[in-house]
Motif scaffolding. Structure first.
Motif, mmCIF file in Angstrom:
data_model
loop_
_atom_site.group_PDB
_atom_site.id
_atom_site.type_symbol
_atom_site.label_atom_id
_atom_site.label_comp_id
_atom_site.label_asym_id
_atom_site.label_seq_id
_atom_site.Cartn_x
_atom_site.Cartn_y
_atom_site.Cartn_z
ATOM 1 N N ARG A 397 35.930 39.315 45.069
ATOM 2 C CA ARG A 397 34.553 38.892 45.322
ATOM 3 C C ARG A 397 33.659 39.015 44.098
ATOM 4 O O ARG A 397 32.599 38.417 44.042
ATOM 5 C CB ARG A 397 33.940 39.668 46.483
ATOM 6 C CG ARG A 397 33.874 41.164 46.308
ATOM 7 C CD ARG A 397 33.211 41.821 47.520
ATOM 8 N NE ARG A 397 33.194 43.277 47.406
ATOM 9 C CZ ARG A 397 32.310 43.946 46.686
ATOM 10 N NH1 ARG A 397 31.368 43.304 46.027
ATOM 11 N NH2 ARG A 397 32.364 45.263 46.614
ATOM 12 N N GLY A 398 34.084 39.796 43.073
ATOM 13 C CA GLY A 398 33.341 39.858 41.825
ATOM 14 C C GLY A 398 31.934 40.383 41.947
ATOM 15 O O GLY A 398 31.403 40.611 43.023
ATOM 16 N N ALA A 436 42.222 33.296 43.400
ATOM 17 C CA ALA A 436 41.883 34.700 43.159
ATOM 18 C C ALA A 436 42.570 35.183 41.891
ATOM 19 O O ALA A 436 43.508 34.555 41.385
ATOM 20 C CB ALA A 436 42.294 35.550 44.361
ATOM 21 N N THR A 437 42.109 36.320 41.377
ATOM 22 C CA THR A 437 42.699 36.885 40.167
ATOM 23 C C THR A 437 43.110 38.334 40.403
ATOM 24 O O THR A 437 42.617 39.009 41.309
ATOM 25 C CB THR A 437 41.712 36.840 38.977
ATOM 26 O OG1 THR A 437 40.488 37.485 39.364
ATOM 27 C CG2 THR A 437 41.440 35.432 38.540
ATOM 28 N N ALA A 438 44.016 38.798 39.546
ATOM 29 C CA ALA A 438 44.457 40.197 39.562
ATOM 30 C C ALA A 438 44.313 40.760 38.160
ATOM 31 O O ALA A 438 44.798 40.159 37.194
ATOM 32 C CB ALA A 438 45.909 40.298 40.026
ATOM 33 N N THR A 439 43.651 41.894 38.055
ATOM 34 C CA THR A 439 43.438 42.565 36.772
ATOM 35 C C THR A 439 44.092 43.936 36.797
ATOM 36 O O THR A 439 44.019 44.647 37.810
ATOM 37 C CB THR A 439 41.934 42.731 36.492
ATOM 38 O OG1 THR A 439 41.341 41.452 36.309
ATOM 39 C CG2 THR A 439 41.684 43.572 35.246
ATOM 40 N N ILE A 440 44.726 44.286 35.695
ATOM 41 C CA ILE A 440 45.238 45.640 35.480
ATOM 42 C C ILE A 440 44.383 46.282 34.388
ATOM 43 O O ILE A 440 44.209 45.701 33.306
ATOM 44 C CB ILE A 440 46.706 45.623 35.023
ATOM 45 C CG1 ILE A 440 47.631 45.240 36.183
ATOM 46 C CG2 ILE A 440 47.111 46.974 34.437
ATOM 47 C CD1 ILE A 440 47.878 46.349 37.182
ATOM 48 N N GLU A 441 43.846 47.471 34.671
ATOM 49 C CA GLU A 441 43.140 48.260 33.662
ATOM 50 C C GLU A 441 43.797 49.633 33.560
ATOM 51 O O GLU A 441 44.141 50.242 34.582
ATOM 52 C CB GLU A 441 41.672 48.441 34.025
ATOM 53 C CG GLU A 441 40.844 47.190 33.913
ATOM 54 C CD GLU A 441 39.354 47.507 34.005
ATOM 55 O OE1 GLU A 441 38.614 47.098 33.106
ATOM 56 O OE2 GLU A 441 38.940 48.182 34.972
ATOM 57 N N VAL A 489 38.505 41.219 38.960
ATOM 58 C CA VAL A 489 38.059 40.716 37.666
ATOM 59 C C VAL A 489 37.071 41.716 37.081
ATOM 60 O O VAL A 489 36.430 42.478 37.814
ATOM 61 C CB VAL A 489 37.389 39.322 37.815
ATOM 62 C CG1 VAL A 489 36.073 39.415 38.568
ATOM 63 C CG2 VAL A 489 37.176 38.644 36.453
ATOM 64 N N VAL A 490 36.974 41.732 35.750
ATOM 65 C CA VAL A 490 35.928 42.494 35.076
ATOM 66 C C VAL A 490 34.884 41.477 34.634
ATOM 67 O O VAL A 490 35.151 40.618 33.789
ATOM 68 C CB VAL A 490 36.489 43.284 33.871
ATOM 69 C CG1 VAL A 490 35.384 44.096 33.201
ATOM 70 C CG2 VAL A 490 37.621 44.193 34.331
ATOM 71 N N VAL A 493 33.929 40.476 31.045
ATOM 72 C CA VAL A 493 35.071 40.225 30.166
ATOM 73 C C VAL A 493 35.668 38.846 30.405
ATOM 74 O O VAL A 493 36.057 38.157 29.462
ATOM 75 C CB VAL A 493 36.147 41.312 30.360
ATOM 76 C CG1 VAL A 493 37.366 41.032 29.471
ATOM 77 C CG2 VAL A 493 35.575 42.686 30.046
ATOM 78 N N TRP A 494 35.734 38.442 31.688
ATOM 79 C CA TRP A 494 36.281 37.136 32.029
ATOM 80 C C TRP A 494 35.308 36.349 32.893
ATOM 81 O O TRP A 494 34.513 36.932 33.638
ATOM 82 C CB TRP A 494 37.598 37.278 32.783
ATOM 83 C CG TRP A 494 38.724 37.812 31.971
ATOM 84 C CD1 TRP A 494 39.426 37.155 31.007
ATOM 85 C CD2 TRP A 494 39.295 39.122 32.053
ATOM 86 N NE1 TRP A 494 40.391 37.959 30.483
ATOM 87 C CE2 TRP A 494 40.326 39.188 31.103
ATOM 88 C CE3 TRP A 494 39.022 40.251 32.826
ATOM 89 C CZ2 TRP A 494 41.107 40.329 30.911
ATOM 90 C CZ3 TRP A 494 39.775 41.392 32.642
ATOM 91 C CH2 TRP A 494 40.810 41.422 31.692
ATOM 92 N N SER A 495 35.386 35.029 32.813
ATOM 93 C CA SER A 495 34.586 34.143 33.644
ATOM 94 C C SER A 495 35.458 33.669 34.807
ATOM 95 O O SER A 495 36.433 32.948 34.606
ATOM 96 C CB SER A 495 34.098 32.940 32.827
ATOM 97 O OG SER A 495 33.358 32.059 33.623
ATOM 98 N N HIS A 496 35.102 34.097 36.013
ATOM 99 C CA HIS A 496 35.923 33.799 37.186
ATOM 100 C C HIS A 496 35.012 33.644 38.395
ATOM 101 O O HIS A 496 34.210 34.531 38.699
ATOM 102 C CB HIS A 496 36.934 34.925 37.427
ATOM 103 C CG HIS A 496 37.563 34.915 38.784
ATOM 104 N ND1 HIS A 496 38.391 33.894 39.209
ATOM 105 C CD2 HIS A 496 37.477 35.780 39.829
ATOM 106 C CE1 HIS A 496 38.794 34.153 40.438
ATOM 107 N NE2 HIS A 496 38.249 35.290 40.849
ATOM 108 N N ALA A 497 35.117 32.526 39.084
ATOM 109 C CA ALA A 497 34.353 32.317 40.311
ATOM 110 C C ALA A 497 35.027 33.084 41.444
ATOM 111 O O ALA A 497 36.220 32.883 41.715
ATOM 112 C CB ALA A 497 34.301 30.833 40.653
ATOM 113 N N PRO A 498 34.316 33.983 42.116
ATOM 114 C CA PRO A 498 34.942 34.780 43.182
ATOM 115 C C PRO A 498 35.580 33.900 44.258
ATOM 116 O O PRO A 498 35.008 32.892 44.686
ATOM 117 C CB PRO A 498 33.774 35.585 43.749
ATOM 118 C CG PRO A 498 32.764 35.629 42.642
ATOM 119 C CD PRO A 498 32.893 34.336 41.915
#
Length: 563
Positions: A397-398, A436-441, A489-490, A493-498
């Motif tokens: 959902r960002g 959707a996106t998946a981020t690893i931190e 998403v962060v 850092v990235w441009s991503h539409a929820p």
């Protein structure tokens, strides 16, 4: 005039109106000062000329030579091929005095050492005509033309070294790929290596900073083409030649449309992107390369540059990797040794002077402030350790933080230093829509719960999702823990539409590159401004419920609490 051209002209006009001043009369020889100097300007000779590329494109060149040399006195040459060296502005910063743009270049160092310094404008930029093509065949041809022209002049020894930061480092790597006659060495710092991965991480657009207002990411990378077209449309100055002034504003609708079509394309499989990947094009290179990259660089991020480094062939290559941002190491890396090593590199390989280059093959700055010598990076004893992570679900959902956006996994404390050195990767089995996106931190978690970001990576959600994080060299101190966050998403850092969708994490494995042998710093150096900011800005404090509920045994070396 097309709508694209109108936008470009308006942007250029707004940025550069203050940079057009009355004509300036230049007496020669004259002094020039730049940030590389010791405060005493070097008097030099300066003139301009034009080169002609094989396709007829006219390339503008500024030539600076030590004062008092006869016209045909031969010197080695240092060359920068650039889109940023308009007489009116350096990138988008107005230049009030005109003449050659030497900002942030080692021009004085070169002139003092007896080199001729040449600055050539890429096609479509500065005083050159033609269509810019973002590291494509046209710009590669420009580099070949510039090198071979500089090597063939009566005032040249026939040996040319290239140097630059960012795009100007990219053109140096284009030289390595093309191998023009006369190219003797390349020094490239914070370069673009693969323009696709520079703009996108697996199709997700990076965000660049909003300097000077903010260093946080606010500009989506898929809009970078408009910025470049504005720079390419920077008008000349009144004292520039008629050809220079005409070329400076010669951008055509077709040029602009082609440029925007490429730079705005998220598809990594586009042939234009594959053709611009310099990791493959420079594989096995033997021309001496001096490469630099900051692990904290938020522009040309620490990613595929290490693939390029590892793909080099035999030769006297050098590298500096460490805790700084988007720069070379002249002033911003926290060490006094850079200029000496760079000049010795050019003296040995371009001027053919009998000098030894000080320092190790690879200079590494660790995140804890230590500096050390290595013969390779990642080091040969960097071993990969698999870690199974906690599963669960999160909502893509960002924008607003919350526990529904993340899944944490936290190791047991380490009983002694655990040193991450290399590129961590993750494999996830996910359920959810591809929008959707998946981020690893990855985080360094102190006993208090204060956590500092180590590295991160992102990918679109798929049944089999693989994520490659950015490279780092980071000792985790005894008593600290490793923290891993899976999220959507962060946002800066990235441009991503929820996607406003639920993503289930059915399985998740992280592979960590950890050094087998402990390291004791053996080089002198300090810390950078970027390093100090990272310690403050890239941190969070984990709530007690996270620390209490997310701790698990990861089967890592030095981890306490082994079951």
């Amino acid at each position: 005039m097309s709508s694209v051209s109108v936008v470009v002209r308006v942007l250029a006009g707004l940025m550069l109106a203050v940079g057009v001043t009355a004509p300036v009369t230049v007496a020669e020889p004259r002094p020039v000062a730049d940030p590389w100097s010791d405060g005493v300007p070097v008097t030099h000779q300066y003139r301009q000329t034009y080169l002609t590329a094989p396709d007829g494109t006219r390339l503008h060149a500024d030539i600076l030579r030590p004062a008092g040399l006869p016209e045909d006195a031969r010197t080695p040459v240092i060359l920068t091929v650039s889109p940023y060296r308009s007489h009116t502005a350096y990138i988008s910063l107005p230049r009030l005095t005109g003449g050659p743009s030497t900002e942030s270049l080692p021009v004085e160092m070169a002139l003092r050492a007896g080199y001729t310094y040449v600055i050539v404008d890429l096609r479509g930029f500065g005083g050159s005509d033609g269509c810019p093509d973002y590291g494509g065949p046209g710009e590669r041809s420009d580099v070949v033309t510039a090198v071979e022209w500089a090597a063939s002049q009566p005032w040249s020894t026939g040996r040319v070294g290239m140097v630059g930061v960012s795009y100007e480092a990219w053109t140096g790597l284009l030289g390595l790929a093309a191998k023009p006659k006369g190219l003797a060495a390349v020094a490239a710092f914070s370069p673009v290596v693969d323009p696709y991965s520079y703009l996108y991480m697996q199709g997700v657009s990076w965000k660049f900073s909003g300097k000077p207002v903010t260093e946080n990411g606010i500009r989506p990378a898929d809009q970078v083409g408009l910025e470049h077209l504005a720079i390419a449309s920077t008008p000349g100055r009144p004292e520039d030649s008629a050809e220079y002034q005409a070329n400076a504003i010669a951008m055509t609708q077709r040029c602009a449309e082609d440029y925007l079509s490429l730079t705005g394309d998220h598809d990594a499989n586009r042939p234009g992107w594959r053709d611009r990947d310099l990791v493959t094009a420079t594989r096995g290179n033997t021309i001496p390369l001096f490469l630099g990259q900051g692990f904290l660089d938020a522009n040309t991020r620490p990613d595929r540059v290490f693939d390029l480094w590892q793909a080099q062939g035999p030769g006297e290559h050098r590298a500096w990797f460490g805790q700084w941002g988007h720069s070379d190491c002249h002033t911003k890396c926290g060490t006094p040794n850079f200029e000496t090593e760079l000049l010795a590199f050019f003296d040995r390989h371009v001027a053919l002077r009998p000098v030894e280059i000080p320092g190790p093959k690879v200079t590494v700055g660790q995140f804890d402030g230590g500096w050390r010598a290595e013969s390779a990076w990642p080091p040969a004893d960097s071993r990969r350790y698999p870690v199974e992570l906690r599963t669960g679900a999160y909502t893509d959902r960002g924008f607003l933080p919350g526990p529904d956006r993340e899944i944490w996994s936290i190791s047991q404390p380490f009983d002694r230093v655990t040193h991450l050195s290399g590129v961590a990767t993750a494999s996830l089995r996910l359920g959810g829509p591809p929008s959707a996106t998946a981020t690893i931190e990855i985080y360094d978690v102190e006993p208090t719960g204060h956590a500092t970001l180590v590295t991160r990576g992102i990918a679109p959600v798929a049944a089999d999702t693989r994520i490659r994080t950015l490279a780092q060299d980071w000792p985790l101190a005894a008593g600290h823990r490793l923290g891993v966050r899976i999220t959507d998403v962060v946002d800066d850092v990235w441009s991503h539409a929820p996607a406003d969708a639920r993503v289930t994490v059915e399985a998740a494995r992280l592979e960590l590159p950890l050094l087998t042998d402990p390291r004791v710093p053996d080089l002198t150096g300090g810390t950078s401004e970027a390093h100090a900011k990272w310690r403050v800005e890239k941190t969070t404090t984990l709530a007690p419920e996270v620390l209490n509920n997310a701790v698990m045994f990861m089967n890592l070396p030095n981890e306490t609490g082994r079951p």
